[in-house]
Scaffold this active site. Structure first.
Site, PDB file in Angstrom:
ATOM      1  N   TYR A  55      18.370 -47.044  44.014  1.00  0.00           N
ATOM      2  CA  TYR A  55      19.413 -48.043  44.215  1.00  0.00           C
ATOM      3  C   TYR A  55      20.567 -47.745  43.265  1.00  0.00           C
ATOM      4  O   TYR A  55      20.486 -46.837  42.433  1.00  0.00           O
ATOM      5  CB  TYR A  55      18.850 -49.448  43.989  1.00  0.00           C
ATOM      6  N   HIS A  56      21.637 -48.508  43.395  1.00  0.00           N
ATOM      7  CA  HIS A  56      22.836 -48.270  42.595  1.00  0.00           C
ATOM      8  C   HIS A  56      22.551 -48.383  41.096  1.00  0.00           C
ATOM      9  O   HIS A  56      21.657 -49.095  40.665  1.00  0.00           O
ATOM     10  CB  HIS A  56      23.953 -49.231  43.008  1.00  0.00           C
ATOM     11  N   GLY A  57      23.325 -47.628  40.344  1.00  0.00           N
ATOM     12  CA  GLY A  57      23.248 -47.696  38.893  1.00  0.00           C
ATOM     13  C   GLY A  57      22.054 -47.010  38.265  1.00  0.00           C
ATOM     14  O   GLY A  57      21.840 -47.137  37.063  1.00  0.00           O
ATOM     15  N   GLY A  99      19.959 -50.129  38.484  1.00  0.00           N
ATOM     16  CA  GLY A  99      20.212 -50.134  37.053  1.00  0.00           C
ATOM     17  C   GLY A  99      19.124 -49.528  36.191  1.00  0.00           C
ATOM     18  O   GLY A  99      19.248 -49.521  34.966  1.00  0.00           O
TER      19      GLY A  99
END
Length: 193
Positions: free
Chosen positions: A104-106, A133
């Site tokens: 996922y993002h980050g 994250g």
């Protein structure tokens, strides 16, 4: 397997993992994570030829500017890899990512050493999911089927089938062996946040 076969396989993986995906065309046009992966596949091949390393690096930098995803051309990515949302993902030079992995993002697959010419980044097994994250740092092994919770910081090996959450991440095994990772999210809120 040819490039177009890989593209189709990546599109199918995205369709399977992204509930917002409408169709292959939508994903192909609107998925910065896939765009970064596709360009990486080209830059990685260039990286294998010493004379082309500067071009591979420049292509990687351009891709980061366009997609918000930074994948070093030296990183090795498996099949059916998917990055949802994309923004802020960093994958270091010596990282190895297995098949059927979802980030996922980050997410950062980063190093903890400044040494040159050594493996500094994680090796991620097949079927791993890494939440938004999360930081996976150093030359560590993440086993097959591992789930890493959002915002977790992982600095030690994680055995196959385990769940790692928290800062620093604590490792446990699912209460229900073979549990569907999606169902586990409802029992383990740390995988979301």
């Amino acid at each position: 397997m040819g490039f177009l076969d890989r593209v189709r396989e990546d599109l199918d993986a995205a369709m399977a993992r992204d509930p917002a995906a409408v169709n292959r065309a939508d994903v192909a046009v609107n998925s910065p994570g896939l765009h970064a992966i596709w360009v990486h596949r080209v830059s990685h091949r260039l990286w294998q030829r010493p004379a082309w390393k500067p071009v591979a690096r420049a292509l990687s930098t351009l891709t980061r500017a366009v997609t918000g995803v930074e994948i070093h051309p030296g990183a090795t990515l498996g099949r059916r890899f998917f990055i949802d949302h994309g923004m802020g993902v960093v994958i270091g030079e010596t990282a190895i990512v297995g098949d059927d992995v979802m980030l996922y993002h980050g997410v950062t697959l980063g190093g903890r050493s400044m040494a040159r010419g050594v493996k500094r980044h994680p090796s991620v097994g097949d079927g791993v999911t890494i939440g938004a994250g999360a930081r996976v740092l150093g030359d560590i092994e993440i086993g097959d089927g591992v789930q890493i919770g959002a915002n977790s910081v992982v600095v030690k090996d994680v055995p196959a089938g385990a769940v790692a959450t928290g800062i620093p991440a604590t490792i446990r095994f699912p209460d229900v062996p073979g549990e569907d990772p999606y169902e586990a999210l409802f029992r383990e809120p740390a995988l979301f946040i």
